[in-house]
Write a protein that holds these residues in place. Structure first.
Motif, PDB file in Angstrom:
ATOM      1  N   THR A  12      20.863  29.346   9.014  1.00 33.90           N
ATOM      2  CA  THR A  12      19.799  28.939   9.934  1.00 33.90           C
ATOM      3  C   THR A  12      19.133  27.687   9.375  1.00 33.90           C
ATOM      4  N   ARG A  20      12.687  26.805  18.215  1.00 30.73           N
ATOM      5  CA  ARG A  20      13.066  27.890  19.144  1.00 30.73           C
ATOM      6  C   ARG A  20      12.049  29.021  19.177  1.00 30.73           C
ATOM      7  N   ARG A 203      18.047  36.870  24.506  1.00 35.49           N
ATOM      8  CA  ARG A 203      17.891  36.150  25.786  1.00 35.49           C
ATOM      9  C   ARG A 203      17.354  37.046  26.881  1.00 35.49           C
ATOM     10  N   ASN A 240       7.313  34.848  20.285  1.00 41.58           N
ATOM     11  CA  ASN A 240       7.961  33.538  20.372  1.00 41.58           C
ATOM     12  C   ASN A 240       6.957  32.595  21.029  1.00 41.58           C
ATOM     13  N   ASN A 267       6.666  37.685  14.190  1.00 46.64           N
ATOM     14  CA  ASN A 267       6.365  38.832  15.049  1.00 46.64           C
ATOM     15  C   ASN A 267       6.134  40.058  14.167  1.00 46.64           C
TER      16      ASN A 267
HETATM   17  O1  UT7 Z   1       8.569  41.499  20.190  1.00 47.05           O
HETATM   18  C1  UT7 Z   1       9.661  42.023  20.833  1.00 47.05           C
HETATM   19  C2  UT7 Z   1      10.119  41.141  21.831  1.00 47.05           C
HETATM   20  N1  UT7 Z   1      11.078  40.212  21.289  1.00 47.05           N
HETATM   21  C3  UT7 Z   1      11.114  39.035  21.849  1.00 47.05           C
HETATM   22  O2  UT7 Z   1      10.300  38.785  22.683  1.00 47.05           O
HETATM   23  C4  UT7 Z   1      12.208  38.078  21.459  1.00 47.05           C
HETATM   24  C5  UT7 Z   1      12.685  37.373  22.686  1.00 47.05           C
HETATM   25  N2  UT7 Z   1      13.751  36.425  22.449  1.00 47.05           N
HETATM   26  C6  UT7 Z   1      13.566  35.260  21.796  1.00 47.05           C
HETATM   27  O3  UT7 Z   1      12.511  34.981  21.307  1.00 47.05           O
HETATM   28  C7  UT7 Z   1      14.716  34.284  21.776  1.00 47.05           C
HETATM   29  O4  UT7 Z   1      15.688  34.685  22.684  1.00 47.05           O
HETATM   30  C8  UT7 Z   1      15.341  34.100  20.375  1.00 47.05           C
HETATM   31  C9  UT7 Z   1      14.374  33.363  19.471  1.00 47.05           C
HETATM   32  C10 UT7 Z   1      15.711  35.452  19.783  1.00 47.05           C
HETATM   33  C11 UT7 Z   1      16.616  33.257  20.485  1.00 47.05           C
HETATM   34  O5  UT7 Z   1      16.312  32.000  21.079  1.00 47.05           O
HETATM   35  P1  UT7 Z   1      17.200  31.449  22.263  1.00 47.05           P
HETATM   36  O6  UT7 Z   1      16.681  30.139  22.616  1.00 47.05           O
HETATM   37  O7  UT7 Z   1      17.254  32.501  23.332  1.00 47.05           O
HETATM   38  O8  UT7 Z   1      18.563  31.255  21.553  1.00 47.05           O
HETATM   39  P2  UT7 Z   1      19.979  31.868  21.966  1.00 47.05           P
HETATM   40  O9  UT7 Z   1      20.049  33.301  21.624  1.00 47.05           O
HETATM   41  O10 UT7 Z   1      20.277  31.436  23.369  1.00 47.05           O
HETATM   42  O11 UT7 Z   1      20.906  31.060  20.982  1.00 47.05           O
HETATM   43  C12 UT7 Z   1      21.049  29.634  21.066  1.00 47.05           C
HETATM   44  C13 UT7 Z   1      21.927  29.200  19.907  1.00 47.05           C
HETATM   45  C14 UT7 Z   1      23.202  30.038  19.777  1.00 47.05           C
HETATM   46  O12 UT7 Z   1      24.242  29.170  19.379  1.00 47.05           O
HETATM   47  P3  UT7 Z   1      25.294  28.635  20.478  1.00 47.05           P
HETATM   48  O13 UT7 Z   1      25.882  29.872  21.064  1.00 47.05           O
HETATM   49  O14 UT7 Z   1      24.480  27.851  21.448  1.00 47.05           O
HETATM   50  O15 UT7 Z   1      26.234  27.826  19.627  1.00 47.05           O
HETATM   51  C15 UT7 Z   1      22.883  30.978  18.644  1.00 47.05           C
HETATM   52  O16 UT7 Z   1      24.027  31.409  17.969  1.00 47.05           O
HETATM   53  O17 UT7 Z   1      21.219  29.347  18.670  1.00 47.05           O
HETATM   54  C16 UT7 Z   1      22.009  30.113  17.755  1.00 47.05           C
HETATM   55  N3  UT7 Z   1      21.096  30.876  16.907  1.00 47.05           N
HETATM   56  C17 UT7 Z   1      20.616  30.398  15.750  1.00 47.05           C
HETATM   57  N4  UT7 Z   1      20.787  29.226  15.101  1.00 47.05           N
HETATM   58  C18 UT7 Z   1      20.146  29.044  13.949  1.00 47.05           C
HETATM   59  C19 UT7 Z   1      20.612  32.117  17.103  1.00 47.05           C
HETATM   60  N5  UT7 Z   1      19.801  32.457  16.081  1.00 47.05           N
HETATM   61  C20 UT7 Z   1      19.798  31.404  15.232  1.00 47.05           C
HETATM   62  C21 UT7 Z   1      19.152  31.164  14.008  1.00 47.05           C
HETATM   63  N6  UT7 Z   1      19.347  29.967  13.414  1.00 47.05           N
HETATM   64  N7  UT7 Z   1      18.333  32.055  13.419  1.00 47.05           N
END
Ligand code: UT7
Length: 312
Positions: A12, A20, A203, A240, A267
């Protein structure tokens, strides 16, 4: 624990986490420190700040999804450690909405006329259920909590004014700790499969969280005939920064009305709202007579909002 420390543990980057999620660092307990230890510290500080004798406390509610163990309840451990000899209590599992569920329950106990002093603590030791090799979850959560001593208000216009509480168990699969309960009792197999760690479909949860938190925040204002401009402080759950911004925008709050500290804590599940309340008071952003709106969304799914006129 900073984002830079996490960079050394999983694939990461500080830049990804900050842009993000809005998180720069989070707190992690020292090895061996537990939810009951943190709860006891919070409880002792509540007694001291509210000038309360432990034997005056009648009920202790601890909102948490990371108790020291399934039984006894964290509330019982705290009750003993602070010498609240006349109190009973229980743990409440409402995930990120746990503190709002608990505060509503406590206020109804007081309204019933039977109780005068109810301690409400919200906290989680998320590091105990995090897989520090899973970048999808380990960057998001931190340890921490806070609490309130809820008493009958001297000023009738002060206190919990209204609440809207919701749950939808059909969302259960999207954010869960699958192992360790009666479904998958702890075994070598459950540990090998890492079922004791938290998992989520970020997501999906994201979309439900923005809508859920915005809906109950807008609904409680409308129900009570209150314009968003009349709210002195909005404390949304801090999962977030983009969820917070989305919900605040949908409700028509400007930046000055919204309390944000996710950058320093991540969180903390049931700990988030009471930590924000405490900092808001400390920073002078929450004062006697202010109208406070709190809202949360979390695992379950659970979500809810509460309107509070702050003060005694
Ligand atoms: O309190 C309980 C409630 N929980 C929440 O409310 C959490 C809700 N969800 C979120 O906050 C977001 O969905 C996350 C922060 C978990 C993820 O953010 P996102 O913008 O939805 O990212 P994503 O899952 O769509 O992933 C985008 C990219 C992916 O790579 P590709 O497929 O585009 O190549 C992930 O593999 O970011 C990648 N990714 C990361 N990269 C670096 C996912 N986690 C990480 C990370 N570091 N930690």
């Amino acid at each position: 624990m900073t984002n830079f420390e996490l960079e050394k543990m999983v694939n990461t980057s500080d830049e990804w986490i900050r842009t993000r999620t809005g998180i720069s660092e989070r707190r992690v307990v020292h090895k061996g420190q537990t939810t009951a230890d943190m709860s006891t510290n919070i409880a002792k500080e509540l007694l001291q700040r509210s000038n309360t004798d432990p034997e005056e406390v009648e009920v202790i509610i601890v909102a948490t999804v990371t108790p020291d163990m399934p039984t006894p309840a964290t509330a019982s451990l705290v009750q003993d450690r602070i010498g609240a000899k006349k109190a009973w209590g229980f743990d409440l599992s409402g995930a990120c909405t746990g503190f709002i569920y608990a505060l509503d329950t406590a206020s109804r106990l007081i309204e019933s006329g039977k109780y005068n002093k109810v301690m409400v603590i919200g906290l989680d030791t998320m590091s105990s259920v995090l897989d520090y090799t899973d970048r999808d979850t380990c960057v998001l959560f931190g340890d921490g909590g806070g609490g309130v001593m809820l008493e009958r208000a001297a000023n009738e216009e002060h206190g919990v004014l209204d609440s809207i509480l919701r749950s939808d168990g059909s969302g259960g699969d999207y954010l869960k700790i699958p192992g360790g309960g009666s479904l998958h009792p702890a075994s070598h197999d459950t540990v090998n499969k890492k079922l004791h760690y938290i998992t989520q479909d970020g997501r999906v949860v994201f979309k439900f969280a923005v809508k859920g938190m915005a809906d109950v925040s807008a609904q409680i204002l409308e129900k009570n005939g209150i314009a968003s401009s009349a709210v002195d402080l909005y404390i949304p759950h801090q999962a977030n920064k983009r969820i917070i911004d989305g919900a605040a925008k949908r409700c028509g709050f400007n930046e000055d009305q919204v309390f944000i500290n996710i950058d320093r804590y991540g969180n903390t599940t049931a700990g988030t709202i009471p930590i924000c309340m405490d900092e808001a008071v400390e920073f002078g952003r929450l004062q006697d007579g202010n109208l406070l709106l709190i809202a949360a969304f979390g695992a379950g799914f659970t979500w809810g909002s509460m309107l509070i006129r702050w003060g005694k």
